[in-house]
Design a protein around this motif. Structure first.
Motif, PDB file in Angstrom:
ATOM      1  N   ALA A   1      88.325  13.764  27.571  1.00 44.94           N
ATOM      2  CA  ALA A   1      87.383  13.927  28.715  1.00 44.94           C
ATOM      3  C   ALA A   1      88.119  14.390  29.830  1.00 44.94           C
ATOM      4  O   ALA A   1      87.527  15.172  30.545  1.00 44.94           O
ATOM      5  CB  ALA A   1      86.497  12.550  28.795  1.00 44.94           C
ATOM      6  N   VAL A   2      89.311  13.621  30.233  1.00 46.07           N
ATOM      7  CA  VAL A   2      89.773  13.978  31.590  1.00 46.07           C
ATOM      8  C   VAL A   2      90.460  15.466  31.489  1.00 46.07           C
ATOM      9  O   VAL A   2      90.377  16.376  32.198  1.00 46.07           O
ATOM     10  CB  VAL A   2      90.896  13.050  31.825  1.00 46.07           C
ATOM     11  CG1 VAL A   2      91.842  13.614  33.104  1.00 46.07           C
ATOM     12  CG2 VAL A   2      90.395  11.675  32.462  1.00 46.07           C
ATOM     13  N   ALA A   3      90.813  15.832  30.174  1.00 45.41           N
ATOM     14  CA  ALA A   3      91.371  17.117  29.953  1.00 45.41           C
ATOM     15  C   ALA A   3      90.322  18.287  30.096  1.00 45.41           C
ATOM     16  O   ALA A   3      90.583  19.076  30.735  1.00 45.41           O
ATOM     17  CB  ALA A   3      92.145  17.218  28.574  1.00 45.41           C
TER      18      ALA A   3
ATOM     19  N   ASN B   1      95.459   1.744  35.597  1.00 43.04           N
ATOM     20  CA  ASN B   1      95.033   2.450  36.833  1.00 43.04           C
ATOM     21  C   ASN B   1      93.796   3.385  36.715  1.00 43.04           C
ATOM     22  O   ASN B   1      93.672   3.935  37.798  1.00 43.04           O
ATOM     23  CB  ASN B   1      96.299   3.207  37.320  1.00 43.04           C
ATOM     24  CG  ASN B   1      97.351   2.231  37.570  1.00 43.04           C
ATOM     25  OD1 ASN B   1      97.510   1.284  38.067  1.00 43.04           O
ATOM     26  ND2 ASN B   1      98.498   2.798  37.147  1.00 43.04           N
ATOM     27  N   GLY B   2      92.898   3.099  35.549  1.00 44.11           N
ATOM     28  CA  GLY B   2      91.756   4.032  35.394  1.00 44.11           C
ATOM     29  C   GLY B   2      92.339   5.526  35.422  1.00 44.11           C
ATOM     30  O   GLY B   2      91.713   6.429  35.857  1.00 44.11           O
TER      31      GLY B   2
ATOM     32  N   THR C   1      84.881  -0.126  31.943  1.00 40.75           N
ATOM     33  CA  THR C   1      85.786  -0.717  32.300  1.00 40.75           C
ATOM     34  C   THR C   1      86.932   0.226  32.901  1.00 40.75           C
ATOM     35  O   THR C   1      87.354  -0.057  34.006  1.00 40.75           O
ATOM     36  CB  THR C   1      86.494  -1.597  31.269  1.00 40.75           C
ATOM     37  OG1 THR C   1      85.404  -2.795  31.029  1.00 40.75           O
ATOM     38  CG2 THR C   1      87.578  -2.669  32.203  1.00 40.75           C
ATOM     39  N   TRP C   2      87.375   1.091  32.197  1.00 47.27           N
ATOM     40  CA  TRP C   2      88.326   1.951  32.643  1.00 47.27           C
ATOM     41  C   TRP C   2      87.989   2.847  33.884  1.00 47.27           C
ATOM     42  O   TRP C   2      88.636   2.980  34.894  1.00 47.27           O
ATOM     43  CB  TRP C   2      88.584   2.720  31.559  1.00 47.27           C
ATOM     44  CG  TRP C   2      89.540   4.221  31.873  1.00 47.27           C
ATOM     45  CD1 TRP C   2      90.780   4.383  32.127  1.00 47.27           C
ATOM     46  CD2 TRP C   2      89.185   5.518  32.336  1.00 47.27           C
ATOM     47  NE1 TRP C   2      91.414   5.717  32.345  1.00 47.27           N
ATOM     48  CE2 TRP C   2      90.225   6.439  32.444  1.00 47.27           C
ATOM     49  CE3 TRP C   2      87.790   5.979  32.150  1.00 47.27           C
ATOM     50  CZ2 TRP C   2      89.816   7.803  32.783  1.00 47.27           C
ATOM     51  CZ3 TRP C   2      87.581   7.539  32.476  1.00 47.27           C
ATOM     52  CH2 TRP C   2      88.907   8.190  32.817  1.00 47.27           C
ATOM     53  N   LYS C   3      86.381   3.286  33.958  1.00 50.05           N
ATOM     54  CA  LYS C   3      85.922   3.970  34.916  1.00 50.05           C
ATOM     55  C   LYS C   3      85.961   2.946  36.182  1.00 50.05           C
ATOM     56  O   LYS C   3      85.976   3.768  37.211  1.00 50.05           O
ATOM     57  CB  LYS C   3      84.533   4.460  34.400  1.00 50.05           C
ATOM     58  CG  LYS C   3      83.705   4.931  35.667  1.00 50.05           C
ATOM     59  CD  LYS C   3      84.534   6.420  36.005  1.00 50.05           C
ATOM     60  CE  LYS C   3      83.447   7.018  37.011  1.00 50.05           C
ATOM     61  NZ  LYS C   3      84.145   8.435  37.450  1.00 50.05           N
TER      62      LYS C   3
ATOM     63  N   VAL D   1      81.064   8.218  33.226  1.00 45.50           N
ATOM     64  CA  VAL D   1      80.785   7.344  32.044  1.00 45.50           C
ATOM     65  C   VAL D   1      79.767   6.446  32.017  1.00 45.50           C
ATOM     66  O   VAL D   1      79.128   5.986  33.068  1.00 45.50           O
ATOM     67  CB  VAL D   1      82.201   6.199  32.062  1.00 45.50           C
ATOM     68  CG1 VAL D   1      82.075   5.046  30.859  1.00 45.50           C
ATOM     69  CG2 VAL D   1      83.501   6.946  32.005  1.00 45.50           C
ATOM     70  N   GLN D   2      78.967   6.587  30.932  1.00 44.17           N
ATOM     71  CA  GLN D   2      77.361   6.189  30.878  1.00 44.17           C
ATOM     72  C   GLN D   2      77.490   5.246  29.825  1.00 44.17           C
ATOM     73  O   GLN D   2      77.453   5.585  28.535  1.00 44.17           O
ATOM     74  CB  GLN D   2      76.502   7.175  30.659  1.00 44.17           C
ATOM     75  CG  GLN D   2      75.182   6.915  30.450  1.00 44.17           C
ATOM     76  CD  GLN D   2      74.456   6.045  31.600  1.00 44.17           C
ATOM     77  OE1 GLN D   2      74.446   6.969  32.529  1.00 44.17           O
ATOM     78  NE2 GLN D   2      74.119   4.900  31.442  1.00 44.17           N
TER      79      GLN D   2
END
Length: 206
Positions: free
Chosen positions: A23-25, A176-177, A46-48, A58-59
């Motif tokens: 997703a970040v990529a 650190n998310g 939780t990461w979000k 993030v949903q």
């Protein structure tokens, strides 16, 4: 909009790690991205909560809302959606697989994990969607990666050509998310995650 479902009937194989890194990529590639977190443990959500950046979205969701959320994501301009599924929930995973353009099945290169992927492979076949096994948490040294590829080959299942190794960056970054590309941009983990994304992008003709 292209959708990838990360599916495994076994827990602890790295589904959320794969989902977050893809997703970040995609976001870094200029593609607005949504992660749909179907796992009751809500690891992606939780990461979000720990993340400073507003993207990717993030949903958290229940599977019976999946179609509505996908339609809304497309309406809002999402170009890429990653569905992070729950282990041990065949109906949820099947719904996610059917909604996806590509199904990825993370698997660690260990005997019990390799024996457990059969049900996930059958589920992907039942959904009638393209799929591939992603070998994850491979020790950087030794022959486990090739042994895993041989074992997966007995299922007559396609294997992603990019393996993700067992690297500290994959774990430290999440606190650190972040993902490895942000935590250690020039590191091996970041390179692997980017290569996996490039391969996924090619499969989806993005």
């Amino acid at each position: 909009m292209k959708t990838v479902a990360i599916v495994s009937q076994k827990g602890g194989v790295g589904k959320t790690t794969v989902a977050l890194h893809l997703a970040v990529a995609a976001e870094r590639d200029g593609k607005p991205t949504v992660i749909i977190d179907l796992d009751p443990q809500a690891s992606a959500a939780t990461w979000k909560d720990l993340r400073e950046d507003e993207t990717p979205i993030v949903q958290p969701a229940q599977v019976n809302r999946l179609g509505v959320i996908l339609a809304e994501a497309e309406k809002q301009g999402a170009a890429f959606v990653v569905i992070d599924t729950s282990p041990n929930s065949e109906s949820s995973s099947l719904s996610a697989a059917r909604a996806a353009d590509l199904v990825l099945i993370p698997c660690r290169p260990h005997l019990l994990d390799l024996k457990a992927i059969g049900s996930s492979i059958e589920l992907a076949r039942l959904a009638k969607k393209p799929f591939a096994v992603v070998v994850n948490a491979v020790p950087p040294r030794g022959g486990l990666a090739s042994e895993a590829d041989m074992a997966i080959g007995t299922y007559d299942a396609p294997i992603a050509p990019v393996h993700l190794s067992m690297r500290a960056a994959y774990y430290h970054c999440l606190v650190n998310g972040q993902v490895a590309q942000e935590y250690e941009p020039l590191g091996k983990a970041a390179e692997e995650a980017h290569e996996l994304y490039k391969w996924v992008r090619k499969q989806l003709d993005m």
